[in-house]
Design a protein around this motif. Structure first.
Motif, short mmCIF file in Angstrom:
data_model
loop_
_atom_site.label_atom_id
_atom_site.label_comp_id
_atom_site.label_asym_id
_atom_site.label_seq_id
_atom_site.Cartn_x
_atom_site.Cartn_y
_atom_site.Cartn_z
N ASN A 1 52.04 38.89 54.45
CA ASN A 1 51.48 39.10 52.76
C ASN A 1 51.71 37.36 53.03
O ASN A 1 50.95 37.10 52.35
N ARG A 2 52.73 36.64 53.70
CA ARG A 2 52.94 35.06 53.14
C ARG A 2 51.31 35.05 53.70
O ARG A 2 51.35 33.83 53.17
N ARG A 3 50.64 35.03 54.44
CA ARG A 3 49.38 34.12 55.54
C ARG A 3 48.14 35.08 53.39
O ARG A 3 47.89 34.01 53.94
N LYS A 4 48.68 35.99 53.83
CA LYS A 4 47.89 36.29 52.25
C LYS A 4 48.00 35.48 51.25
O LYS A 4 46.51 35.14 50.77
N ALA A 5 49.11 35.13 50.54
CA ALA A 5 49.06 35.15 49.09
C ALA A 5 48.80 33.23 49.95
O ALA A 5 48.02 32.41 48.48
N GLU A 6 49.12 32.34 50.67
CA GLU A 6 48.96 31.12 51.11
C GLU A 6 47.04 31.43 50.93
O GLU A 6 47.36 30.69 50.33
N ALA A 7 46.63 32.00 51.71
CA ALA A 7 45.19 31.39 51.71
C ALA A 7 44.64 31.82 50.12
O ALA A 7 44.16 30.85 49.54
N LEU A 8 45.02 33.22 49.28
CA LEU A 8 44.42 33.11 48.29
C LEU A 8 44.82 31.81 46.77
O LEU A 8 44.61 31.19 46.66
N TYR A 9 46.48 31.29 47.63
CA TYR A 9 46.68 30.54 45.65
C TYR A 9 45.94 29.33 46.92
O TYR A 9 45.40 28.23 45.96
N GLY A 10 46.10 28.71 47.60
CA GLY A 10 45.47 27.46 48.44
C GLY A 10 43.93 27.60 48.03
O GLY A 10 43.99 26.04 47.56
N TYR A 11 43.37 28.62 48.29
CA TYR A 11 41.67 28.03 47.15
C TYR A 11 42.22 28.09 45.81
O TYR A 11 41.12 27.22 45.35
N ILE A 12 42.95 28.70 45.28
CA ILE A 12 42.62 29.07 44.10
C ILE A 12 43.33 27.30 43.39
O ILE A 12 42.62 26.71 42.56
N ASP A 13 43.90 26.88 43.86
CA ASP A 13 44.68 25.53 43.83
C ASP A 13 43.78 24.44 44.05
O ASP A 13 43.25 23.50 43.50
N ALA A 14 42.76 24.39 45.17
CA ALA A 14 41.84 23.34 45.70
C ALA A 14 40.81 23.99 44.77
O ALA A 14 39.10 22.56 44.86
N SER A 15 40.09 24.67 44.16
CA SER A 15 38.69 25.09 44.09
C SER A 15 38.29 23.89 42.70
O SER A 15 37.71 24.02 42.29
N ALA B 1 37.30 38.39 51.61
CA ALA B 1 36.58 38.63 50.97
C ALA B 1 36.25 38.86 49.51
O ALA B 1 35.58 38.01 48.86
N LEU B 2 37.36 38.57 49.26
CA LEU B 2 37.51 38.27 47.41
C LEU B 2 37.32 36.90 47.50
O LEU B 2 36.98 35.63 46.62
N ILE B 3 38.07 35.69 47.96
CA ILE B 3 37.70 34.02 48.82
C ILE B 3 36.09 34.04 48.19
O ILE B 3 35.80 33.41 47.74
N ASP B 4 35.95 34.62 49.36
CA ASP B 4 34.10 34.19 49.63
C ASP B 4 33.75 34.53 48.02
O ASP B 4 32.43 33.88 47.33
N PHE B 5 34.12 36.09 47.12
CA PHE B 5 33.09 36.21 46.03
C PHE B 5 33.56 34.71 44.72
O PHE B 5 32.81 34.56 44.80
N MET B 6 34.58 34.87 45.37
CA MET B 6 35.42 33.17 44.05
C MET B 6 34.46 32.26 44.68
O MET B 6 33.93 31.53 43.38
N LYS B 7 33.95 31.69 45.42
CA LYS B 7 33.66 30.70 45.91
C LYS B 7 32.18 30.57 46.00
O LYS B 7 31.49 29.90 44.84
N ASP B 8 31.52 32.05 46.02
CA ASP B 8 30.36 31.91 45.54
C ASP B 8 29.91 32.24 44.04
O ASP B 8 28.88 31.42 43.13
N PHE B 9 31.05 33.07 42.72
CA PHE B 9 30.74 33.13 41.84
C PHE B 9 31.09 31.42 41.21
O PHE B 9 29.94 31.38 40.22
N ALA B 10 31.71 30.87 41.52
CA ALA B 10 32.26 28.99 41.52
C ALA B 10 30.81 28.23 41.92
O ALA B 10 30.77 27.40 40.65
N ALA B 11 30.02 29.07 42.39
CA ALA B 11 29.05 27.45 42.79
C ALA B 11 28.37 27.63 41.64
O ALA B 11 27.23 27.01 41.55
N ARG B 12 28.02 29.45 41.51
CA ARG B 12 26.91 29.36 40.97
C ARG B 12 27.23 29.78 39.22
O ARG B 12 26.33 28.76 38.52
N LYS B 13 28.35 29.10 38.62
CA LYS B 13 28.87 29.28 36.73
C LYS B 13 29.57 27.56 37.14
O LYS B 13 29.66 27.66 35.95
N GLY B 14 29.69 27.39 37.79
CA GLY B 14 30.56 25.65 37.70
C GLY B 14 29.47 24.73 37.83
O GLY B 14 28.81 24.88 37.18
#
Ligand SMILES: *Cc1c(COP(=O)(O)O)cnc(C)c1O
Length: 360
Positions: free
Chosen positions: A267-281, A347-360
């Motif tokens: 759970n710690r690794r899951k949360a770190e991955a998701l918050y890490g991506y959000i903060d860096a995005s 899978a969520l992070i991949d989708f978020m990256k793709d969405f950001a690339a298309r709409k950002g």
């Protein structure tokens, strides 16, 4: 059959292995020729299922015999009333800490039975953190102190357990229980609705220090009376037998995963991955102060609110379900409980990256 990635805040994802086992046992449990749903709650099969569920839970959480474990009905909301009814005794007052919408509901219910002293609140900062214990103003007359270790809607989690001396500490752990090890001995009462990390909705788990039993308000409804239910092994009334069976399968699954230390690491690794991506995005943001970010519920926003609906709709098409934020706060929210694995988070992070690339 393809199973989706389910980010619902509750009722939430259950481990696929648990559902498959329940399916296999549905018509004929252990060769007995009937379903668990059809068993007498007083018969030895169902009593055995309930006893095994309790024993496994005690082992997972390290619950000693100083505590009674109850499996009741009415979800955590019923316990909002049960807590004051069972604990006030002759005191007319209780302390509550307000860190978000579930705290608010617990407080409103308790106010029907006693005077509530709100010892601290993070409302002024829009519930984006947890008030430090140094600013809490507790009442010496309080029968107990109630808090919400994880606010499911705001995504705010205490990284610490309050120190309240001899006052019983009461925790609504609905959305954080079993996500990592805890020291149960620090608590007077722990309760948790099942539909986040335990099993089907409607079932609620109560862990209560036995020395706190024996003082229910005489008007306490029998089904909410912890003393009566403890004496009757949660079977004063007909308990939610099938939900207890499913919870038992989840407890076994958790043991198979290596228990709560192993679960906590994942759970710690899951949360770190998701918050890490959000903060860096540079595209998504999470409003919660870093030290109080929930491991289980991760709210996030995009600068242009008009993109929220397309995000949720496109995610659903991609097999990522229930990413809309709570109706009261908007934005998005990913709930990543025990049954939501690292594969779902990736899978969520991949989708978020793709969405950001298309709409950002
Ligand atoms: C979901 C939840 C509740 C309410 O559970 P019900 O089953 O609807 O009663 C209460 N507290 C917290 C922290 C929750 O996450």
């Amino acid at each position: 059959m393809t199973r989706v990635f389910n980010f619902c805040a509750g009722p939430a994802a259950l481990p696929e292995a648990v559902l498959a086992r329940a399916r296999d046992e549905l018509l004929d449990w252990h060769g007995r020729g009937l379903s668990v749903m059809e068993m007498s709650h007083r018969g030895k099969d169902m009593v055995g299922i309930a006893e095994k569920a309790e024993a496994d839970l005690r082992e997972l959480l390290g619950v000693s015999d100083d505590y009674a474990v109850l499996f009741l009905q009415g979800g955590a909301t019923a316990q909002f009333a049960a807590v004051p009814l069972n604990l006030l005794g002759t005191a007319g007052k209780a302390d509550y800490v307000n860190t978000g919408q579930w705290s608010v509901k617990a407080i409103a219910e308790a106010q029907k039975y006693c005077e509530v002293n709100v010892a601290a609140s993070s409302e002024a900062t829009r519930f984006t953190g947890v008030p430090a214990q140094s600013v809490w103003q507790r009442s010496p007359a309080a029968a107990y102190l109630h808090y919400t270790p994880n606010e499911t809607i705001g995504g705010v989690e205490y990284g610490w357990v309050p120190e309240v001396g001899a006052t019983p500490l009461v925790a609504d752990m609905s959305s954080t229980i079993l996500s990592r090890p805890i020291d149960v001995n620090r608590f007077g009462v722990i309760y948790a609705g099942a539909q986040k990390n335990i099993g089907p909705a409607g079932l609620v788990l109560v862990i209560v220090r036995r020395e706190l039993l024996g003082r229910p308000d005489p008007r306490t409804p029998a089904v909410l009376d912890w003393t009566l239910q403890a004496k009757n092994a949660s079977m004063y009334n007909t308990p939610p037998t099938y939900s207890i069976y499913l919870a038992g399968l989840v407890f076994q699954w958790l043991k198979d995963q290596g228990g709560l230390a192993a679960m906590g690491e994942v759970n710690r690794r899951k949360a770190e991955a998701l918050y890490g991506y959000i903060d860096a995005s540079g595209f998504y943001a999470n409003p919660v102060e870093k030290a109080s970010r929930s491991w289980m519920n991760v709210p996030f926003t995009v600068a242009d609110a008009a993109l929220e609906k397309p995000f949720v709709a496109e995610a659903e098409k991609a097999g990522l379900l229930y990413l809309e934020g709570h109706r009261s706060v908007g934005g998005m929210r990913a709930s990543i409980y025990n049954a939501v694995g690292m594969d779902a988070v990736n899978a969520l992070i991949d989708f978020m990256k793709d969405f950001a690339a298309r709409k950002g």
